[in-house]
Motif scaffolding. Structure first.
Motif, PDB file in Angstrom:
ATOM      1  N   VAL A 344       0.968  -0.923  -0.130  1.00  0.00           N
ATOM      2  CA  VAL A 344      -0.208   0.297   0.167  1.00  0.00           C
ATOM      3  C   VAL A 344       0.916   1.223   0.105  1.00  0.00           C
ATOM      4  CG1 VAL A 344      -1.787   1.072   1.007  1.00  0.00           C
ATOM      5  CG2 VAL A 344      -2.335  -1.276   0.793  1.00  0.00           C
ATOM      6  N   ASP A 345       2.153   0.961   0.308  1.00  0.00           N
ATOM      7  CA  ASP A 345       2.782   2.332   0.762  1.00  0.00           C
ATOM      8  C   ASP A 345       3.179   2.704  -0.502  1.00  0.00           C
ATOM      9  OD1 ASP A 345       2.573   2.777   3.370  1.00  0.00           O
ATOM     10  OD2 ASP A 345       4.083   1.715   3.727  1.00  0.00           O
ATOM     11  N   ASN A 346       3.638   1.558  -1.467  1.00  0.00           N
ATOM     12  CA  ASN A 346       4.920   1.714  -2.201  1.00  0.00           C
ATOM     13  C   ASN A 346       3.276   2.335  -3.445  1.00  0.00           C
ATOM     14  OD1 ASN A 346       6.996   1.422  -2.428  1.00  0.00           O
ATOM     15  ND2 ASN A 346       6.767  -0.949  -2.637  1.00  0.00           N
ATOM     16  N   ALA A 347       2.563   2.455  -3.166  1.00  0.00           N
ATOM     17  CA  ALA A 347       1.437   2.167  -4.029  1.00  0.00           C
ATOM     18  C   ALA A 347       0.567   3.678  -3.890  1.00  0.00           C
ATOM     19  CB  ALA A 347      -0.042   1.208  -4.230  1.00  0.00           C
ATOM     20  N   LEU A 348       0.856   4.268  -2.938  1.00  0.00           N
ATOM     21  CA  LEU A 348       0.463   5.405  -1.899  1.00  0.00           C
ATOM     22  C   LEU A 348       1.455   7.109  -3.088  1.00  0.00           C
ATOM     23  CD1 LEU A 348      -0.361   5.180   1.394  1.00  0.00           C
ATOM     24  CD2 LEU A 348      -2.236   6.634  -1.205  1.00  0.00           C
ATOM     25  N   ALA A 349       2.450   6.591  -2.884  1.00  0.00           N
ATOM     26  CA  ALA A 349       3.676   7.589  -3.358  1.00  0.00           C
ATOM     27  C   ALA A 349       3.743   7.188  -4.500  1.00  0.00           C
ATOM     28  CB  ALA A 349       4.933   6.111  -3.204  1.00  0.00           C
ATOM     29  N   SER A 350       3.346   6.242  -5.478  1.00  0.00           N
ATOM     30  CA  SER A 350       3.224   6.024  -6.649  1.00  0.00           C
ATOM     31  C   SER A 350       2.098   7.217  -7.517  1.00  0.00           C
ATOM     32  CB  SER A 350       3.084   4.671  -7.508  1.00  0.00           C
ATOM     33  OG  SER A 350       2.768   4.903  -9.017  1.00  0.00           O
ATOM     34  N   ILE A 351       0.989   7.079  -6.616  1.00  0.00           N
ATOM     35  CA  ILE A 351       0.060   7.857  -6.879  1.00  0.00           C
ATOM     36  C   ILE A 351      -0.136   9.424  -6.947  1.00  0.00           C
ATOM     37  CG2 ILE A 351      -2.661   8.481  -6.540  1.00  0.00           C
ATOM     38  CD1 ILE A 351      -2.853   5.571  -5.895  1.00  0.00           C
ATOM     39  N   LYS A 352       0.925   9.370  -5.306  1.00  0.00           N
ATOM     40  CA  LYS A 352       1.117  11.030  -5.253  1.00  0.00           C
ATOM     41  C   LYS A 352       2.286  11.464  -6.604  1.00  0.00           C
ATOM     42  CE  LYS A 352       2.569  13.317  -1.919  1.00  0.00           C
ATOM     43  NZ  LYS A 352       2.685  13.765   0.101  1.00  0.00           N
ATOM     44  N   GLU A 353       3.630  10.965  -7.041  1.00  0.00           N
ATOM     45  CA  GLU A 353       4.466  11.044  -8.128  1.00  0.00           C
ATOM     46  C   GLU A 353       3.888  11.245  -9.565  1.00  0.00           C
ATOM     47  OE1 GLU A 353       8.461   8.767 -10.329  1.00  0.00           O
ATOM     48  OE2 GLU A 353       7.682   8.076  -8.162  1.00  0.00           O
ATOM     49  N   ARG A 354       2.129  10.545  -9.710  1.00  0.00           N
ATOM     50  CA  ARG A 354       1.448  10.317 -10.881  1.00  0.00           C
ATOM     51  C   ARG A 354       1.152  11.778 -11.223  1.00  0.00           C
ATOM     52  NH1 ARG A 354       0.261   4.802 -12.543  1.00  0.00           N
ATOM     53  NH2 ARG A 354       1.253   3.459 -11.470  1.00  0.00           N
ATOM     54  N   MET A 355       0.691  11.707 -10.178  1.00  0.00           N
ATOM     55  CA  MET A 355      -0.718  13.038  -9.936  1.00  0.00           C
ATOM     56  C   MET A 355      -0.044  14.146  -9.390  1.00  0.00           C
ATOM     57  SD  MET A 355      -3.063  12.183 -11.974  1.00  0.00           S
ATOM     58  CE  MET A 355      -4.005  13.409 -11.019  1.00  0.00           C
ATOM     59  N   PRO A 356      -0.026  15.270  -9.782  1.00  0.00           N
ATOM     60  CA  PRO A 356       1.022  16.662  -9.401  1.00  0.00           C
ATOM     61  C   PRO A 356      -0.302  16.963  -8.071  1.00  0.00           C
ATOM     62  CG  PRO A 356       1.362  16.625 -11.944  1.00  0.00           C
ATOM     63  CD  PRO A 356       0.749  14.992 -11.336  1.00  0.00           C
ATOM     64  N   LEU A 357      -1.466  16.870  -9.078  1.00  0.00           N
ATOM     65  CA  LEU A 357      -2.669  17.916  -8.179  1.00  0.00           C
ATOM     66  C   LEU A 357      -2.288  17.043  -7.000  1.00  0.00           C
ATOM     67  CD1 LEU A 357      -5.459  19.342  -8.046  1.00  0.00           C
ATOM     68  CD2 LEU A 357      -6.996  17.010  -8.252  1.00  0.00           C
ATOM     69  N   LEU A 358      -2.811  16.040  -6.579  1.00  0.00           N
ATOM     70  CA  LEU A 358      -2.317  15.483  -4.989  1.00  0.00           C
ATOM     71  C   LEU A 358      -0.741  15.498  -4.377  1.00  0.00           C
ATOM     72  CD1 LEU A 358      -4.849  11.401  -6.540  1.00  0.00           C
ATOM     73  CD2 LEU A 358      -5.126  13.957  -5.503  1.00  0.00           C
ATOM     74  N   ALA A 359       0.251  15.668  -4.936  1.00  0.00           N
ATOM     75  CA  ALA A 359       1.704  16.113  -4.279  1.00  0.00           C
ATOM     76  C   ALA A 359       1.415  16.800  -3.063  1.00  0.00           C
ATOM     77  CB  ALA A 359       2.329  16.510  -5.895  1.00  0.00           C
ATOM     78  N   SER A 360       0.595  17.872  -3.312  1.00  0.00           N
ATOM     79  CA  SER A 360       0.658  18.985  -1.566  1.00  0.00           C
ATOM     80  C   SER A 360       0.017  18.158  -0.790  1.00  0.00           C
ATOM     81  CB  SER A 360       0.640  20.377  -2.040  1.00  0.00           C
ATOM     82  OG  SER A 360      -1.142  20.301  -2.189  1.00  0.00           O
ATOM     83  N   LEU A 361      -0.413  16.929  -0.830  1.00  0.00           N
ATOM     84  CA  LEU A 361      -1.447  16.265   0.722  1.00  0.00           C
ATOM     85  C   LEU A 361      -0.746  15.686   0.967  1.00  0.00           C
ATOM     86  CD1 LEU A 361      -3.648  16.490  -1.801  1.00  0.00           C
ATOM     87  CD2 LEU A 361      -4.838  14.336  -0.841  1.00  0.00           C
ATOM     88  N   THR A 362      -0.901  15.652   2.580  1.00  0.00           N
ATOM     89  CA  THR A 362      -0.475  14.856   3.487  1.00  0.00           C
ATOM     90  C   THR A 362      -0.948  13.196   3.125  1.00  0.00           C
ATOM     91  OG1 THR A 362      -2.239  14.930   5.126  1.00  0.00           O
ATOM     92  CG2 THR A 362      -0.177  16.578   5.402  1.00  0.00           C
ATOM     93  N   SER A 363       0.495  12.945   4.053  1.00  0.00           N
ATOM     94  CA  SER A 363      -0.475  11.146   3.934  1.00  0.00           C
ATOM     95  C   SER A 363      -1.914  10.835   4.273  1.00  0.00           C
ATOM     96  CB  SER A 363       0.676   9.998   4.696  1.00  0.00           C
ATOM     97  OG  SER A 363       0.276   8.977   5.171  1.00  0.00           O
ATOM     98  N   LEU A 364      -1.811  11.384   5.357  1.00  0.00           N
ATOM     99  CA  LEU A 364      -3.758  11.537   5.890  1.00  0.00           C
ATOM    100  C   LEU A 364      -4.669  12.036   4.886  1.00  0.00           C
ATOM    101  CD1 LEU A 364      -5.306  10.335   8.024  1.00  0.00           C
ATOM    102  CD2 LEU A 364      -5.613  13.012   9.298  1.00  0.00           C
ATOM    103  N   GLN A 365      -4.336  13.128   4.104  1.00  0.00           N
ATOM    104  CA  GLN A 365      -5.360  13.319   4.187  1.00  0.00           C
ATOM    105  C   GLN A 365      -4.723  12.463   2.465  1.00  0.00           C
ATOM    106  OE1 GLN A 365      -3.281  17.754   3.337  1.00  0.00           O
ATOM    107  NE2 GLN A 365      -5.020  18.718   4.513  1.00  0.00           N
ATOM    108  N   LEU A 366      -4.002  12.114   1.872  1.00  0.00           N
ATOM    109  CA  LEU A 366      -4.194  11.481   0.746  1.00  0.00           C
ATOM    110  C   LEU A 366      -4.897   9.908   0.931  1.00  0.00           C
ATOM    111  CD1 LEU A 366      -3.566  10.737  -2.413  1.00  0.00           C
ATOM    112  CD2 LEU A 366      -1.139   9.607  -1.413  1.00  0.00           C
ATOM    113  N   ARG A 367      -4.939   9.415   1.900  1.00  0.00           N
ATOM    114  CA  ARG A 367      -5.392   7.893   2.060  1.00  0.00           C
ATOM    115  C   ARG A 367      -6.336   8.414   2.705  1.00  0.00           C
ATOM    116  NH1 ARG A 367      -0.616   4.377   4.979  1.00  0.00           N
ATOM    117  NH2 ARG A 367      -2.389   3.051   4.989  1.00  0.00           N
ATOM    118  N   GLU A 368      -7.100   9.497   3.152  1.00  0.00           N
ATOM    119  CA  GLU A 368      -8.682   9.630   2.968  1.00  0.00           C
ATOM    120  C   GLU A 368      -9.287   9.564   2.130  1.00  0.00           C
ATOM    121  OE1 GLU A 368     -10.444  11.561   7.692  1.00  0.00           O
ATOM    122  OE2 GLU A 368      -8.639  12.969   5.685  1.00  0.00           O
ATOM    123  N   PHE A 369      -8.592  10.726   0.835  1.00  0.00           N
ATOM    124  CA  PHE A 369      -9.375  10.211  -0.595  1.00  0.00           C
ATOM    125  C   PHE A 369      -9.003   9.502  -1.635  1.00  0.00           C
ATOM    126  CE2 PHE A 369      -8.421  11.798  -4.774  1.00  0.00           C
ATOM    127  CZ  PHE A 369      -9.298  12.918  -4.653  1.00  0.00           C
TER     128      PHE A 369
END
Length: 800
Positions: A344-369
């Motif tokens: 899961v952690d690798n997937a979250l990191a990959s999503i943040k890297e691939r989606m500039p819109l989500l790059a500014s989110l904290t780990s919690l905000q991204l997980r909630e989203f």
């Protein structure tokens, strides 16, 4: 005196209590240090009787003490009982003055010269010790307070509540039952509050129950021994200085992290922003080895999240690797991702890297989203959504591609969407139908996010709002106005644009004003009117997705009409001079604008010839049809009062009618009964805990079986079209009702057992033939119409 423990937990809020309770449950040497004489000071100081939510609902709870939604008192009693049962080693009246050292050798100093040593420290102190004050002279006087424990303790006082968040609103409303209350909002809106609270405060202000000052600041709080009240509050407003006599000021302005104390412990913050939170690892460890930070101080304000962290941090300290509570849920969602191997952690990191819109989110905000979102892998050529659909999901393109179909009759006219980009923001913001079809391309991988979740993210993360607003702006100008314009000229137009908000009935521009701008309606709708013989004649209704103001630009004359917001509206204003330059360079754009200009002139002439239509449009707008997408209208000249429409509705929906034909206003022969309008931004969807209210692709707003009967939707609906009831298979008896009263046929059975749930019109979405009320009308008096047909409803007759 020195006491030694393996774990010292500082602060007994939800996170700290959960940590200490887990340590006690495991038999680990621990101490829970709490400054107050009671557990969880933040919850303890909620106003009495406050209902506490257990969000997010999808997240399981990990804790040795119980927690579920309920009253403040019930929750505190359960925590006290759990703490006693587990024999949590809690030390009350023990505020921590300093923390020194690192893993294996921490020293915590508390008053009286006592020291506590610990191998590890869990810092769970929250934010409430650093309440924001008025920031003006007199902020520390006795009549100024920063907390409200019991609203019932005050009566017949003049009280000013300062703040625009949930706590301020809840305090103001509770106090208004027995006091004269004024609320001070330093901004123009209550947009930081929950939707239900915002609706409640606006209603209280509208009815005069609470007085409100917007866009103002506090100059001074001062005593006035000779005045009619104990004190007075001086304000700076847009109109000048105002002075309010008061008995009490209650300021609910939130809190800031106790940065100075935390930094004195050696903890580093990622920025100088006073609202920033300490940087912690995935297991909540700070840069100080052995010092862990959980709860609100680490940026996790929800109670359930904080309690899960308290549990997890003890597991980590005890050497047991434990993944976050949401990991199994995310793993199930990510299973559709190509190449996902369960990390899961690798997937979250990959999503943040691939989606500039989500790059500014904290780990919690991204997980909630992502918890609220779904991963989709459509086949090439599959329609993600179609033109004129009423869906409102937001899409992020993780991989592959997608195509926006500009012209359904010409497959060559498409715009490519690339990985890392997003789409769907137009309907998300406007609430209107999809303007284009979007097709999946090769290897398309999408994150589909619900409207509610996306709007929450937009409202909480400024960087996300900015990117979506900028993209919306460019796409709106290109698709609605300036097709075929070069990227450079689009950028020039966008650079001249400003976004403006208007309350219902607020003037956008007036007849006679200079024509210096063009307006794209981003959300809401407007009425266009013209003064004839001293009276206002409504010429047109313009919904979101269209533009206004081109007539003065084309003719280079003052405005010939007044435009007012029909409902709360947002509009994008383009500078007239810049737009005129672009039209000069693009003859096809000038031709399109002039064509619309000519059609509107013809329409205005027609409206002046038939002024009775003006009254119809004005009437419909006053009934909220400016935000409707579908509404039931009845021609009273054809209606024979047979009530077949109501009976058909009841028999179709478990003997619980969604329609009240007699209720509602009438204009000449045009009647608007009490029935759902299927608003573009449904008020009922706001603050629905189980997310039970949905919109189908056909536009119908309906309530799913997930409804828990909380009644929020009924309270939020401004048109009174939602009722709470129990569906029944037993039709109430007509003769029993006539002889003995009781339940009227078509209005359910009050003796039916079950939980009362929300009921509203769903336009019979799963029934062939359309709405039962329209099909059952023997005279054709009932008709459901969309905004596009509103203007075809003329004085006393229908037009097809």
């Amino acid at each position: 005196m020195t006491s030694a423990f393996k774990i010292a937990v500082v602060g007994s809020g939800p996170a700290g209590l959960s940590a200490a309770a887990r340590a006690a449950e495991l038999g680990v040497s621990h101490v829970l240090l709490e400054a107050e004489q009671h557990l969880s000071n933040t919850i303890y100081r909620y106003q009495k009787g406050k209902h506490v939510m257990a969000e997010p609902g999808v997240l399981p709870l990990r804790a040795a003490v119980p927690f579920e939604a309920g009253k403040r008192e019930t929750i505190l009693d359960a925590w006290n009982e759990g703490s006693t049962r587990l024999k949590v080693n809690v030390r009350h009246g023990a505020p921590v003055k300093s923390i020194k050292g690192e893993r294996g050798a921490f020293v915590l100093e508390i008053p009286g010269g006592e020291r506590v040593t610990a191998e590890t420290v869990v810092l769970a102190i929250g934010l409430q010790g650093n309440l924001r004050k008025l920031g003006a002279p007199g902020e520390d006087l006795d009549f100024v307070q920063y907390q409200l424990d019991d609203p019932d303790a005050y009566s017949r006082e003049a009280i000013v509540v300062v703040g625009a968040g949930d706590a301020a609103i809840e305090n103001a409303i509770a106090l208004s039952a027995a006091n004269q209350v004024t609320i001070i909002n330093r901004g123009a809106e209550f947009n930081r509050a929950k939707d239900a609270n915002e609706a409640d405060i606006l209603k209280a202000i509208e009815t005069g129950k609470i007085r409100c000052y917007y866009n103002c600041s506090i100059s001074e709080a001062r005593l006035t021994p000779q005045g009619p009240r104990l004190a007075e509050l001086a304000l700076k407003t847009a109109e000048g200085t105002a002075v309010i006599p008061v008995d009490r000021v209650i300021a609910r302005l939130g809190a800031t992290p106790p940065r100075a104390f935390v930094e004195s412990c050696g903890v580093q913050f990622p920025s100088k922003d006073p609202n920033s939170v300490p940087a912690v690892s995935g297991v909540y460890e700070s840069n100080v080895p052995g010092l862990y930070i959980v709860g609100a101080l680490a940026g996790f304000p929800l109670i359930k999240q904080a309690m899960n962290q308290g549990y997890e941090v003890i597991e980590t300290i005890e050497g047991r690797k434990i993944e976050p509570a949401d990991a199994p849920l995310l793993r199930a969602k990510f299973a559709a991702l190509p190449g996902f191997k369960g990390d899961v952690d690798n997937a979250l990191a990959s999503i943040k890297e691939r989606m500039p819109l989500l790059a500014s989110l904290t780990s919690l905000q991204l997980r909630e989203f992502l918890l609220d979102s779904n991963v989709r892998v459509p086949k090439k050529g599959e329609a993600i959504f179609k033109r004129n659909d009423y869906s409102d999901s937001f899409y992020s393109l993780l991989g592959g591609g997608a195509q926006i179909e500009i012209d359904p009759d010409d497959a060559t006219k498409r715009i490519a969407i690339k990985p890392g980009e997003f789409f769907g923001e137009m309907s998300l913001i406007s609430g209107r139908r999809r303007t284009h079809t979007v097709l999946a391309d090769e290897a398309c991988v999408l994150i589909e996010s619900p409207r509610r979740t996306t709007l929450k993210l937009i409202n909480s993360v400024a960087a996300v709002r900015r990117v979506i607003d900028e993209t919306f702006l460019l796409r709106a100008i290109e698709t609605q106005l300036a097709k075929g314009v070069s990227p450079a000229d689009l950028k020039m137009l966008a650079g001249s644009a400003t976004v403006h908000s208007y309350d219902a009935n607020q003037v956008v521009f007036s007849e006679g004003d200079p024509g210096d701008g063009l307006y794209l309606i981003r959300s809401g709708s407007v009425m266009v009117s013209h003064t004839v013989g001293g009276r206002e004649v409504v010429l047109a209704y313009v919904p979101a997705g269209q533009y206004i103001g081109e007539m003065a630009l084309i003719s280079d004359t003052p405005r010939t009409a007044t435009v007012k917001a029909a409902v709360r509206t947002e509009a994008i204003r383009l500078d007239g001079a810049v737009f005129a330059k672009v039209m000069e360079r693009y003859p096809q754009l000038a031709r399109r604008v002039r064509k619309i200009h000519r059609s509107r002139i013809a329409s205005n002439v027609e409206q002046n010839v038939e002024p009775e239509r003006s009254g119809v449009i004005s009437f419909l707008m006053k009934q909220g049809l400016g935000e409707a997408t579908d509404v039931l209208l009845i021609d009273e000249s054809l209606c024979v009062r047979c009530d077949q429409c109501e009976k058909a509705c009841a028999s179709t929906h478990g003997n619980l009618s969604r329609l009240d034909r007699e209720a509602g206003p009438t204009y000449d022969n045009l009647h608007v009964p009490t029935s759902c309008r299927h608003c573009e931004h449904p008020h009922c969807m706001k603050d629905c805990p189980p997310d039970a209210i949905r919109r189908s692709p056909g536009g119908e707003v309906y309530i799913s079986d997930a409804c828990i009967g909380c009644g929020n939707c009924q309270r939020n609906c401004p048109y009174g079209v939602i009722q709470m009831g129990v569906e029944s298979k037993n039709e109430p008896s007509l003769w029993r009702w006539m002889m003995f009263g009781g339940d009227e046929p078509g209005h359910g059975d009050s003796h039916e057992k079950g939980i009362k749930k929300a009921a509203k019109c769903d336009m019979c979405k799963n029934i062939s033939g359309g709405p039962a009320c329209v099909r059952a009308c023997p005279t054709g008096a009932a008709l459901r119409v969309s905004p596009e047909k509103f203007l075809k409803v003329s004085h006393g007759r229908w037009e097809s």
